[in-house]
Write a protein that holds these residues in place. Sequence first.
Motif, PDB file in Angstrom:
ATOM      1  N   LEU A 170       0.850  -1.187   0.000  1.00 17.79           N
ATOM      2  CA  LEU A 170       0.000   0.000   0.000  1.00 17.79           C
ATOM      3  C   LEU A 170       0.882   1.232   0.000  1.00 17.79           C
ATOM      4  CD1 LEU A 170       0.043   1.453   3.069  1.00 17.79           C
ATOM      5  CD2 LEU A 170      -1.362  -0.524   3.616  1.00 17.79           C
ATOM      6  N   GLU A 171       0.254   2.370  -0.225  1.00 17.99           N
ATOM      7  CA  GLU A 171       0.945   3.655  -0.090  1.00 17.99           C
ATOM      8  C   GLU A 171       0.080   4.569   0.748  1.00 17.99           C
ATOM      9  OE1 GLU A 171      -0.348   5.734  -4.279  1.00 17.99           O
ATOM     10  OE2 GLU A 171       1.162   4.150  -4.317  1.00 17.99           O
ATOM     11  N   THR A 172       0.715   5.409   1.554  1.00 19.44           N
ATOM     12  CA  THR A 172      -0.007   6.288   2.461  1.00 19.44           C
ATOM     13  C   THR A 172       0.840   7.532   2.710  1.00 19.44           C
ATOM     14  OG1 THR A 172      -1.273   6.281   4.546  1.00 19.44           O
ATOM     15  CG2 THR A 172       0.957   5.362   4.614  1.00 19.44           C
ATOM     16  N   PRO A 173       0.250   8.673   3.067  1.00 20.67           N
ATOM     17  CA  PRO A 173       1.045   9.864   3.334  1.00 20.67           C
ATOM     18  C   PRO A 173       2.102   9.625   4.399  1.00 20.67           C
ATOM     19  CG  PRO A 173      -1.259  10.458   3.118  1.00 20.67           C
ATOM     20  CD  PRO A 173      -1.202   8.959   3.121  1.00 20.67           C
ATOM     21  N   ALA A 174       3.330   9.978   4.095  1.00 18.70           N
ATOM     22  CA  ALA A 174       4.444   9.761   5.019  1.00 18.70           C
ATOM     23  C   ALA A 174       4.264  10.584   6.288  1.00 18.70           C
ATOM     24  CB  ALA A 174       5.764  10.127   4.337  1.00 18.70           C
ATOM     25  N   GLY A 175       4.510   9.955   7.421  1.00 20.08           N
ATOM     26  CA  GLY A 175       4.420  10.644   8.695  1.00 20.08           C
ATOM     27  C   GLY A 175       3.011  10.907   9.178  1.00 20.08           C
ATOM     28  N   SER A 176       2.028  10.337   8.512  1.00 19.52           N
ATOM     29  CA  SER A 176       0.628  10.589   8.858  1.00 19.52           C
ATOM     30  C   SER A 176       0.147   9.654   9.956  1.00 19.52           C
ATOM     31  CB  SER A 176      -0.252  10.421   7.622  1.00 19.52           C
ATOM     32  OG  SER A 176      -0.225   9.060   7.192  1.00 19.52           O
ATOM     33  N   GLN A 177      -1.045   9.961  10.473  1.00  9.70           N
ATOM     34  CA  GLN A 177      -1.665   9.071  11.444  1.00  9.70           C
ATOM     35  C   GLN A 177      -1.946   7.716  10.815  1.00  9.70           C
ATOM     36  OE1 GLN A 177      -5.206  10.685  13.199  1.00  9.70           O
ATOM     37  NE2 GLN A 177      -5.524   8.954  14.571  1.00  9.70           N
ATOM     38  N   ALA A 178      -2.274   7.719   9.508  1.00  9.02           N
ATOM     39  CA  ALA A 178      -2.526   6.462   8.811  1.00  9.02           C
ATOM     40  C   ALA A 178      -1.278   5.583   8.806  1.00  9.02           C
ATOM     41  CB  ALA A 178      -2.985   6.733   7.382  1.00  9.02           C
ATOM     42  N   GLU A 179      -0.109   6.182   8.561  1.00  9.45           N
ATOM     43  CA  GLU A 179       1.124   5.387   8.582  1.00  9.45           C
ATOM     44  C   GLU A 179       1.361   4.793   9.962  1.00  9.45           C
ATOM     45  OE1 GLU A 179       5.942   5.624   7.675  1.00  9.45           O
ATOM     46  OE2 GLU A 179       4.724   7.448   7.505  1.00  9.45           O
ATOM     47  N   ALA A 180       1.062   5.560  10.999  1.00 12.28           N
ATOM     48  CA  ALA A 180       1.227   5.044  12.358  1.00 12.28           C
ATOM     49  C   ALA A 180       0.308   3.854  12.614  1.00 12.28           C
ATOM     50  CB  ALA A 180       0.954   6.158  13.368  1.00 12.28           C
TER      51      ALA A 180
END
Length: 221
Positions: A170-180
């Motif tokens: 997957l890909e997700t915004p770096a440093g975002s709450q989603a990545e956490a």
Amino acid sequence: MFRLSSPSRFISGFLPSTPARAAAVSARTVPRVAATPGPSLNLRLRRLSNRDEELLPQLCELLIDSVHRGACLGFLAPLSMGAAQDFWRGVLARLGPQEELWVACDDHDERPRLHGAVQLFMCPQLNAHHRGEVRGLMVHSQSRGRGVASRLMSRLECTALERGRQLLVLETPAGSQAEAVYTHLGWQRAGEIPSYAACAEGRLHSAALMFKHLRVPMELT
């Protein structure tokens, strides 16, 4: 290999950010606030088909809520109901052996409320039948911090294994709450692409590329 131009991923609808646009959007976008953990919800996870258009209004509400609170799902805020309907009709039309949509609903109401959704794409290339791709995980702002994302992702991983997929990406915004959230669920970061796409407010952000190797449960071996 990650496809960097798929229209159904979060770079869809990409437009360059401008100060005028950012100012206009910020007035319509609700600030992102960390979810306050609450009691777990009694959820029913349901795999949708192209015949489930009765859930279209709730799917649209979920998408608009997510975009207006800053989620990077391929749209810029403000998102119209018409654009949300077009998106979900396209998703429903594609559902089948290679693309699935799972939703999390209340388990007790006659008209269950939709708390979240996630898509699973089965890579069709002959040399990639071991791989799947997670797209569009979203949880309604009123349901966050209550285990919805964990339940959806767990169901998705089981489904991927049932389909013979041992690797998810997957890909997700770096440093975002989603990545956490993904990191907490055991995903690993493969790398980062700077200035990859625009967030809902129109600002460019980097993308974190993530993966997870799935383990077959002992009872399935």
